[in-house]
Scaffold this motif. Structure first.
Motif, mmCIF file in Angstrom:
data_model
loop_
_atom_site.group_PDB
_atom_site.id
_atom_site.type_symbol
_atom_site.label_atom_id
_atom_site.label_comp_id
_atom_site.label_asym_id
_atom_site.label_seq_id
_atom_site.Cartn_x
_atom_site.Cartn_y
_atom_site.Cartn_z
ATOM 1 N N GLU A 65 1.153 -6.003 -4.438
ATOM 2 C CA GLU A 65 2.822 -5.778 -4.163
ATOM 3 C C GLU A 65 2.762 -4.481 -3.572
ATOM 4 O OE1 GLU A 65 1.561 -6.648 -6.971
ATOM 5 O OE2 GLU A 65 2.295 -8.785 -7.697
ATOM 6 N N SER B 264 5.172 -4.226 5.397
ATOM 7 C CA SER B 264 6.139 -5.193 5.970
ATOM 8 C C SER B 264 6.511 -5.266 7.454
ATOM 9 C CB SER B 264 7.407 -5.127 5.026
ATOM 10 O OG SER B 264 7.833 -4.071 4.948
ATOM 11 N N LYS C 186 4.549 -4.019 0.479
ATOM 12 C CA LYS C 186 5.631 -2.912 0.801
ATOM 13 C C LYS C 186 5.290 -2.193 1.984
ATOM 14 C CE LYS C 186 7.980 -2.311 -3.698
ATOM 15 N NZ LYS C 186 7.496 -1.427 -4.898
#
Lengths: 209, 178
Positions: B71, B78, B75
């Motif tokens: 995760e 992206s 971030k």
């Protein structure tokens, strides 16, 4: 491999510290260890069955026949393997089982091929060129029909779940060809295999056989 | 049509290999039963040899997945992904596809449910998952079985081929599905 393994664990612990998921991460160790044993047990049964069948195929000369079919191809990819070696036949069977998505059959046969290659390997702890080539062909994951993916798409109500078959086949073919090119190029760059220094480990291997 | 052919071949290949091996063995006067037992014994030994390698790889990968690292990467990357027309949700697939087969299938089903089975994200993911092989697991199992400890160029070749696979999947999906 030493660094990659260390790196995976290091990243895990650092991001666990950052996200506060340290308990989950520690828990994952026990779950992972348990899962490894489950996978090994599952593999043990399948492996025993297939290696039993493959032994019959080998003793009856069937593997030799399969090997002859792909010899011209195999000679180029595995120049170090004598052409009458059962490894060639097993490699051919391993690749065809993989292509048909039969990983339950492909893995044990591939391991059999690996064992054949280990017998002619000069250093029993280090991978030979032929072993690396066989692995590259397997990790590229060549497959004609991605059955599981189609099943998931169909289960979610896709209008045309088989639409992805052709693009997947293109990707997997390109990857497979590249994997072979890459492994052959790396083979030239990587330092050659060192002959074994200590005799003790060799004796150990012989006993294991 | 083609798919039916391949389906039939897939289901018949295993019984075919078994039957041909047995018929060949019997006609060549091989003691098939005893030979099978011999081979099966070897199979069990191999399975035991693999265990420590599997534990090393699978625990490390479970830790990575549980730690939230994927995760975090999502971030961080992206913006880069957006410039290449790659939905952020595909990043976990790219990371996990070489590590764990069951995990990548889980992520894929999740994406298919969330975005719908006919969306671009799902199709791209489908191609990526369908063309993947769990490189680390294959390395652990194949080399573990024969006790190889130095992988030499096999690891790098596997990883580079995976990267090629990811890039071609994106390119092909861009051409055909976008």
């Amino acid at each position: 491999m030493n660094y990659i393994w260390f790196f995976i664990i290091l990243i895990s612990v650092i991001s666990a510290a950052y996200t506060g998921k340290i308990d989950e991460t520690v828990n994952a160790i026990w779950i992972g260890a348990q899962k490894s044993i489950e996978i090994s047990l599952y593999l043990a049964g399948i492996m025993a069955f297939w290696l039993g069948i493959m032994k019959i195929a080998e003793k009856s000369g069937l593997v030799d026949i399969v090997a002859k079919l792909i010899t011209p191809f195999a000679k180029k990819l595995f120049p170090d393997v004598p052409k009458d070696n059962p490894a060639i036949g097993n490699i051919a069977l391993n690749l065809s089982a993989n292509a048909f998505g039969l990983s339950n059959a492909a893995t044990p046969i591939g391991i059999k091929a690996m064992e054949d290659l280990q017998k002619i390997n000069k250093n029993k702890k280090t991978a030979s060129n032929a072993m690396c080539t066989l692995l590259a062909m397997n990790t590229a994951g060549f497959q004609i029909i991605p059955a599981t993916v189609i099943a998931v798409l169909a289960a979610c109500g896709s209008k045309n779940p088989t639409e992805i078959v052709l693009p997947t086949l293109i990707v997997t073919t390109i990857t497979f060809i590249f994997a072979i090119i890459i492994v052959k190029v790396l083979e030239k760059i990587t330092p050659a295999q060192l002959p074994e220094k200590i005799n003790n480990s060799e004796k150990e291997e012989v006993q294991n056989d | 049509m083609i798919r039916n052919c391949i389906d039939i071949m897939s289901s018949w290949l295993i019984p075919l290999i078994i039957m041909v091996s047995l018929i060949f063995g019997i006609t060549k006067k091989v003691p098939v039963y005893e030979t099978f037992i011999d081979g099966a014994k070897d199979g069990l030994k191999v399975a035991i040899n693999i265990v420590p390698y599997l534990i090393a790889i699978i625990t490390a990968i479970s830790m990575l997945r549980a730690s939230g690292a994927i995760e975090l990467a999502q971030k961080a990357f992206s913006e880069v992904l957006n410039t290449f027309n790659i939905p952020v949700d595909v990043l976990p697939v790219m990371i996990v596809r070489s590590l764990s087969g069951s995990a990548v299938l889980g992520i894929f089903s999740d994406i298919a449910h969330q975005f719908g089975p006919d969306s671009y994200v799902t199709k791209l993911t489908a191609v990526m998952v369908g063309s993947s092989e769990t490189t680390f697991y294959v390395l652990a199992v194949y080399f573990g079985a024969v006790g190889i400890k130095k992988f030499r160029h096999a690891l790098l070749a596997g990883i580079l081929a995976d990267i090629v696979g990811i890039i071609t999947a994106i390119v092909i999906a861009n051409i055909l599905f976008l």
